[in-house]
Design an enzyme around this catalytic site. Structure first.
Site, PDB file in Angstrom:
ATOM      1  CG  ASN A 196     -34.996  48.374 -55.208  1.00 28.87           C
ATOM      2  OD1 ASN A 196     -33.824  48.737 -55.113  1.00 28.87           O
ATOM      3  ND2 ASN A 196     -35.462  47.289 -54.608  1.00 28.87           N
ATOM      4  CG  ASP A 248     -32.927  45.036 -54.793  1.00 29.51           C
ATOM      5  OD1 ASP A 248     -33.905  44.358 -54.427  1.00 29.51           O
ATOM      6  OD2 ASP A 248     -32.526  46.059 -54.193  1.00 29.51           O
ATOM      7  CG  ASP A 279     -42.153  50.788 -55.005  1.00 33.56           C
ATOM      8  OD1 ASP A 279     -42.887  51.052 -54.032  1.00 33.56           O
ATOM      9  OD2 ASP A 279     -41.569  49.701 -55.150  1.00 33.56           O
ATOM     10  CG  HIS A 283     -34.890  50.121 -50.299  1.00 35.65           C
ATOM     11  ND1 HIS A 283     -34.180  49.806 -49.165  1.00 35.65           N
ATOM     12  CD2 HIS A 283     -36.169  50.366 -49.891  1.00 35.65           C
ATOM     13  CE1 HIS A 283     -34.988  49.851 -48.121  1.00 35.65           C
ATOM     14  NE2 HIS A 283     -36.202  50.187 -48.533  1.00 35.65           N
ATOM     15  CD  GLU A 320     -42.304  53.466 -50.610  1.00 36.96           C
ATOM     16  OE1 GLU A 320     -42.870  52.866 -49.699  1.00 36.96           O
ATOM     17  OE2 GLU A 320     -41.731  52.876 -51.553  1.00 36.96           O
TER      18      GLU A 320
END
Ligand SMILES: [Ca+2]
Ligand SMILES: [Ca+2]
Length: 587
Positions: A196, A248, A279, A283, A320
């Protein structure tokens, strides 16, 4: 253009086509290598099973001596089917890869805190190698290493260089040695892949922020917006969901995708890891105000799945998706191999904490409705949560029940290092990631130097060495449960039916397959329970009288009569002891 790349040819601004071409060339070679690796792993696994059997017998004897009764004759292991070499050689590349992760028990390691090998106070790869025997005896056959890349932070979730290892943890050769040693023991290794965001000190971001005309400018997300998640940069604000130190990446830019696919290829193919924990997967790509689990994120992972499977058909990813339950697991099917089932984890822990089956039975209702085949990852707590025994107020008996819930359930279980000995820890984050408590020596046996952070004071009492000597310890229960899971396939991939118990303090499930039936029965309360009665509402068992024998000790329960495939009013034992778990095999 001033070169910002200091990482050799992996950091070139190659377009997607170039990367994909490399991937195709490598495909067949990778596949052959993968087959060889798998054969080695299978051979080792047979040895490991024999080894486990010996340990199991020892454990049975120790347990029996302690409780002063005759040892039960250990069940004989069925022979391990050997792969047919002829079939192996001719298997087409299109064949579905063996899903090794369905039989895996993962162990999550924070490298910095596990074992220091050179006295600098920081855990390292060589330290993990020293502890592989311990990991094997625990019954874990796969490792998840939290981030191993160079990073300005202690935890490593802000990466400086995706093609290198953190020099505090060792050299790349040290890491390769860890892989080799682990694979020789039949232990797979996955690493954290932080997609991310990068560190704000990553050369890509440094260049992007230095110059609005940088070729890396569009690798990140810039705007004049302010407020949550926006951070002041040079010539605009940049988006960083977690904080300003973690900008990001912009996955709408194909160059970013190409770069991260090359990172993925590098670790799978050139280094030889077995997969990744992804991870912050949810997002990845924002769509306006929607910043979690967007359609664009799902589309990206669909392509990513195709990409990494083309590199290594046996590679495993676990995403995740913080807070997700089974419903979201269905949304990530075909995009990752698994996501973590947070809903089930909460169910496990809350039921034990609250001494009621409500939480876990509710979680099963949702999970079974959406995914009945156990295709998700399970855990109790991870490195982002207060440690389970602390949530359970230090109650070791409750920690044992939580272990039984985790390791008798479907899904691929992940054990967070130290959980198996009841290491305590509440946030801040550093305190749920403390040095492993190996023994009662200075610094808990973690280091001969000054530890990066002091171990929890409990280490003089709570440590591996003490629990290895105690047949009734939490550690020895974990070992027994992983062995039961290895011996009884029904515990890994059998169906699960939640039984009626007539008492909210009693949890009961049936694990069922064509070849085996196992009943798990738990008194979640701290008092004896006499008032309960088990019922199976579905017609799934064979009619007749079944004998009911404990797999944990010599307990013999009342026979079970099945009529019409079901039963009602069954009481295996007159009294269920406080905080006691029973695992019964039906015959
Ligand atoms: Ca060290
Ligand atoms: Ca993002």
């Amino acid at each position: 253009m001033e070169p910002v790349c200091r990482h050799g040819n992996h950091c070139c601004l190659a377009g997607g086509d170039h990367i994909h071409r490399i991937a195709k060339i490598h495909y067949q070679r990778s596949h052959d290598r993968s087959r060889k690796r798998l054969n080695t792993l299978r051979a080792v696994r047979s040895t490991a099973l024999i080894f486990s059997m010996k340990k199991l017998i020892t454990l049975f004897l120790l347990t029996s001596i302690l409780i002063g009764c005759t040892p039960a004759t250990p069940t004989t292991l069925p022979p391990t089917p050997e792969p047919d070499p002829a079939q192996e050689a001719t298997a087409a590349p299109e064949t579905e890869p063996a899903a090794w992760w369905r039989d895996a028990v993962f162990y999550e390691i924070f490298v910095r805190s596990f074992q220091d090998s050179d006295g600098d106070g920081i855990g390292d790869f060589n330290g993990i190698v020293q502890r592989l025997d311990y990991i094997q005896e625990l019954g874990a056959n796969a490792l998840w290493l939290m981030p191993i890349h160079p990073s300005p932070s202690y935890h490593g979730y802000d990466v400086l260089n995706y093609y290198a290892v953190n020099p505090e943890y060792g050299t790349m050769d040290d890491f390769r040695k860890l892989l080799t040693e682990a694979h020789e023991r039949g232990i797979r290794v996955i690493i954290d892949l932080v997609l991310n965001h990068t560190s704000s000190q990553h050369p890509f971001f440094v260049d992007a922020n230095r110059d609005v005309n940088s070729p890396y400018r569009d690798w990140y997300i810039w705007s004049n917006e302010t407020g949550n998640y926006w951070h002041q940069g040079n010539g605009g604000n940049y988006y960083g969901f977690f904080w300003g130190g973690m900008p990001d990446l912009n996955y709408r830019n194909p160059e970013v995708t190409a770069q991260m696919e090359e990172v993925t290829r590098y670790w799978l193919e050139d280094i030889g890891v077995d997969g990744f924990r992804i991870d912050a997967a949810k997002h990845l790509i924002e769509e306006g105000a929607k910043i979690e689990n967007t359609e664009a994120t799902h589309e990206w992972f669909k392509e990513f799945y195709t990409f990494y499977k083309s590199i290594e058909p046996d590679a495993y990813t676990v995403g995740e998706v913080y807070g997700a339950g089974a419903f979201l697991a269905t949304k990530y099917a075909g995009q990752t191999d698994h996501i973590f089932n947070f809903e089930l984890a909460s169910g496990f822990v809350n039921s034990v904490a609250g001494e009621s089956n409500t939480g876990i039975n509710g979680a099963w209702a949702f999970t079974l409705k959406d995914i009945s085949n156990g295709n998700y990852a399970t855990f109790l707590t991870n490195h982002d949560q207060n440690r389970v025994i602390s949530v359970l107020n230090g109650n070791e008996q409750k920690a044992k029940l939580a272990a039984v819930l985790l390791l008798t359930s479907p899904g691929t279980p992940f054990i967070y290092y130290g959980e198996e000995i009841g290491m305590q820890g509440r946030k801040p984050d550093e305190d749920i990631r403390l040095p492993m408590q190996w023994n009662a020596d200075v610094n808990a046996g973690f280091t001969t130097g000054t530890p990066w952070r002091m171990p929890d004071a409990s280490y003089t009492q709570v440590n591996v060495a003490a629990q290895e000597k105690d047949p009734g310890s939490l550690l020895n229960l974990y070992r027994m449960l992983t062995r039961l899971r290895a011996e009884h396939p029904v515990l890994r991939d059998g169906n699960l039916t939640v039984l009626e118990t007539g008492n909210s303090g009693v949890y009961a499930i049936l694990r069922h397959s064509d070849s085996e039936d196992v009943l798990i029965l738990i008194n979640l309360k701290g008092t004896p329970i006499f008032e309960y009665s088990l019922g199976l509402p579905d017609a799934i068992l064979a009619d007749g009288t079944h004998t009911v024998t404990s797999l944990l000790d010599t307990t013999q329960a009342n026979n079970l009569n099945i009529t019409g495939g079901m039963f009602t009013g069954y009481r295996p034992l007159a009294e269920l002891h406080p905080y006691q778990a029973y695992i019964f095999k039906l015959k």
